[in-house]
Design a protein around this motif. Structure first.
Motif, mmCIF file in Angstrom:
data_model
loop_
_atom_site.group_PDB
_atom_site.id
_atom_site.type_symbol
_atom_site.label_atom_id
_atom_site.label_comp_id
_atom_site.label_asym_id
_atom_site.label_seq_id
_atom_site.Cartn_x
_atom_site.Cartn_y
_atom_site.Cartn_z
ATOM 1 N N PHE A 152 0.828 -1.203 0.000
ATOM 2 C CA PHE A 152 0.000 0.000 0.000
ATOM 3 C C PHE A 152 0.867 1.260 0.000
ATOM 4 O O PHE A 152 0.623 2.201 -0.762
ATOM 5 C CB PHE A 152 -0.910 -0.017 1.227
ATOM 6 N N LEU A 153 1.907 1.302 0.849
ATOM 7 C CA LEU A 153 2.751 2.491 0.972
ATOM 8 C C LEU A 153 3.586 2.735 -0.269
ATOM 9 O O LEU A 153 3.857 3.880 -0.625
ATOM 10 C CB LEU A 153 3.667 2.346 2.207
ATOM 11 N N TYR A 154 4.014 1.657 -0.923
ATOM 12 C CA TYR A 154 4.860 1.815 -2.101
ATOM 13 C C TYR A 154 4.066 1.840 -3.402
ATOM 14 O O TYR A 154 4.639 1.793 -4.481
ATOM 15 C CB TYR A 154 5.893 0.681 -2.152
ATOM 16 N N SER A 155 2.761 1.924 -3.287
ATOM 17 C CA SER A 155 1.923 1.994 -4.483
ATOM 18 C C SER A 155 2.128 3.325 -5.198
ATOM 19 O O SER A 155 2.226 4.380 -4.571
ATOM 20 C CB SER A 155 0.453 1.829 -4.094
ATOM 21 N N SER A 156 2.197 3.291 -6.512
ATOM 22 C CA SER A 156 2.377 4.520 -7.295
ATOM 23 C C SER A 156 1.178 5.440 -7.189
ATOM 24 O O SER A 156 1.288 6.642 -7.420
ATOM 25 C CB SER A 156 2.629 4.162 -8.771
ATOM 26 N N ARG A 157 0.029 4.891 -6.848
ATOM 27 C CA ARG A 157 -1.162 5.728 -6.677
ATOM 28 C C ARG A 157 -1.184 6.401 -5.303
ATOM 29 O O ARG A 157 -1.694 7.513 -5.160
ATOM 30 C CB ARG A 157 -2.425 4.873 -6.845
ATOM 31 N N TYR A 208 0.057 11.062 -2.576
ATOM 32 C CA TYR A 208 -0.700 11.550 -1.430
ATOM 33 C C TYR A 208 0.139 11.521 -0.151
ATOM 34 O O TYR A 208 -0.021 12.376 0.725
ATOM 35 C CB TYR A 208 -1.966 10.708 -1.247
ATOM 36 N N VAL A 209 1.046 10.549 -0.048
ATOM 37 C CA VAL A 209 1.931 10.483 1.102
ATOM 38 C C VAL A 209 2.866 11.684 1.126
ATOM 39 O O VAL A 209 3.126 12.282 2.178
ATOM 40 C CB VAL A 209 2.743 9.168 1.092
ATOM 41 N N PHE A 210 3.356 12.086 -0.061
ATOM 42 C CA PHE A 210 4.290 13.207 -0.131
ATOM 43 C C PHE A 210 3.615 14.539 0.172
ATOM 44 O O PHE A 210 4.233 15.436 0.738
ATOM 45 C CB PHE A 210 4.952 13.256 -1.514
ATOM 46 N N VAL A 211 2.356 14.690 -0.233
ATOM 47 C CA VAL A 211 1.675 15.971 0.007
ATOM 48 C C VAL A 211 0.980 16.012 1.357
ATOM 49 O O VAL A 211 0.508 17.062 1.774
ATOM 50 C CB VAL A 211 0.642 16.274 -1.108
ATOM 51 N N LEU A 212 0.932 14.860 2.055
ATOM 52 C CA LEU A 212 0.228 14.815 3.333
ATOM 53 C C LEU A 212 0.788 15.781 4.369
ATOM 54 O O LEU A 212 0.007 16.456 5.062
ATOM 55 C CB LEU A 212 0.251 13.387 3.887
ATOM 56 N N PRO A 213 2.129 15.941 4.520
ATOM 57 C CA PRO A 213 2.635 16.922 5.509
ATOM 58 C C PRO A 213 2.159 18.340 5.241
ATOM 59 O O PRO A 213 1.801 19.065 6.175
ATOM 60 C CB PRO A 213 4.160 16.799 5.370
ATOM 61 N N PHE A 214 2.141 18.738 3.954
ATOM 62 C CA PHE A 214 1.655 20.086 3.634
ATOM 63 C C PHE A 214 0.174 20.221 3.958
ATOM 64 O O PHE A 214 -0.259 21.232 4.532
ATOM 65 C CB PHE A 214 1.889 20.401 2.163
ATOM 66 N N VAL A 215 -0.621 19.205 3.589
ATOM 67 C CA VAL A 215 -2.062 19.264 3.832
ATOM 68 C C VAL A 215 -2.345 19.361 5.327
ATOM 69 O O VAL A 215 -3.175 20.170 5.779
ATOM 70 C CB VAL A 215 -2.761 18.035 3.221
ATOM 71 N N LEU A 216 -1.644 18.551 6.112
ATOM 72 C CA LEU A 216 -1.850 18.584 7.556
ATOM 73 C C LEU A 216 -1.450 19.925 8.156
ATOM 74 O O LEU A 216 -2.181 20.488 8.986
ATOM 75 C CB LEU A 216 -1.057 17.451 8.218
#
Length: 294
Positions: free
Chosen positions: A4-9, A13-21
């Motif tokens: 799940f974490l290494y999914s290209s999809r 979202y994982v990379f932009v999550l810190p900014f969103v939070l």
């Protein structure tokens, strides 16, 4: 879980999550709570809704004085801090300019100076005494002593000079980064076609600097209306003569912090946010940022 974490999809979202939070926690949530507080009377240990009373109280002499001062300050800083850094950046980017690295550093150093220190120094330089730096200079020219910070015009002049001294170097860096990204081949082709330096600047440099110029104008509008510390330090507090140095943030500080009227202070803050957003939308619309590309 690894799949799940290494999914290209999922990865984007994982990379932009810190900014969103961080956006939700440090901007969206405070704005929403401030909007709610602007309709409340906030007292120690209790709050209750009072409708639009805080916004009706904005119709006062202090509010319009603060709005006028902030608008004047923003106008003059825009008038100075857009063309001046642009011209200086063009000269510093030219190959014929000697010691350009030294001048870049010298112009950028004021931005690293604490605004409290800078404001204190400017208060002394533009002091009311006969032996202050600017009054001593006026005496050399045969002009009388003036109290720079007791008059609306000269007080605004001091604030604009302080802003110019501190932020010219920052805007130069923005424009320099954009200038250095322009392909040199464009200038060579224009020169072959017979274009002089002015034509190259007008038809190549300025159009390609448009995105950076829009960004600088946007942050300058927000910076102009959010100015507070400079005025607070220059007048040694939030009590300038006849409120000639009162800004929108200064009024917010006076009502919300000094007078403990957080509801009214919230209304001032939301109004200020709305004003700056409207002005920036207008200038973005003027520069065609919302225009659909063919």
């Amino acid at each position: 879980m690894n799949k799940f974490l290494y999914s290209s999809r999922v990865a984007p979202y994982v990379f932009v999550l810190p900014f969103v939070l961080s956006f939700l926690i440090f901007f969206a949530y405070p704005v929403m709570t401030t909007i709610v507080m602007s309709f409340q009377e906030v007292l120690p240990g209790q709050t209750h809704f009072i409708g639009l009373a805080n916004y009706k109280n904005l119709w006062s002499e202090s509010f319009f004085t603060a709005l006028k001062n902030s608008s004047r300050y923003t106008f003059w800083t825009l008038l100075v801090l857009i063309p001046l850094p642009l011209v200086l950046a063009v000269f510093l980017n030219a190959k014929l300019t000697k010691a350009s690295a030294f001048f870049r550093s010298a112009l950028f150093i004021p931005s690293l100076t604490s605004v409290v220190v800078a404001g204190t120094i400017f208060r002394l330089v533009f002091g009311s005494l006969d032996d202050s730096v600017m009054n001593a200079f006026r005496h050399m020219l045969g002009m009388p002593t003036i109290n720079w910070l007791a008059n609306s015009t000269t007080g605004m002049l001091v604030m604009v000079i302080l802003a110019t001294w501190r932020f010219t170097g920052v805007n130069i860096i923005y424009f320099l980064s954009a200038l250095q990204s322009i392909p040199h081949e464009l200038y060579e082709s224009a020169e072959i076609d017979g274009a002089n330096k002015w034509d190259q600047f007008w038809r190549i440099t300025l159009p390609l600097l448009k995105p950076v110029a829009i960004y600088v104008i946007t942050i300058s509008i927000y910076g102009g209306y959010s100015m507070f510390t400079e005025s607070f330090i220059l007048w040694n507090g939030n009590r300038s003569p006849n409120d000639i140095g009162l800004t929108m943030i200064g009024l917010l500080y006076r009502e919300g912090i000094e007078r403990n009227n957080l509801g009214f202070g919230s209304a001032i803050g939301i109004t200020l946010l709305g004003i700056t957003m409207i002005l920036n939308v207008i200038q973005l619309k003027f520069f065609g940022l919302f225009r659909k590309e063919d």
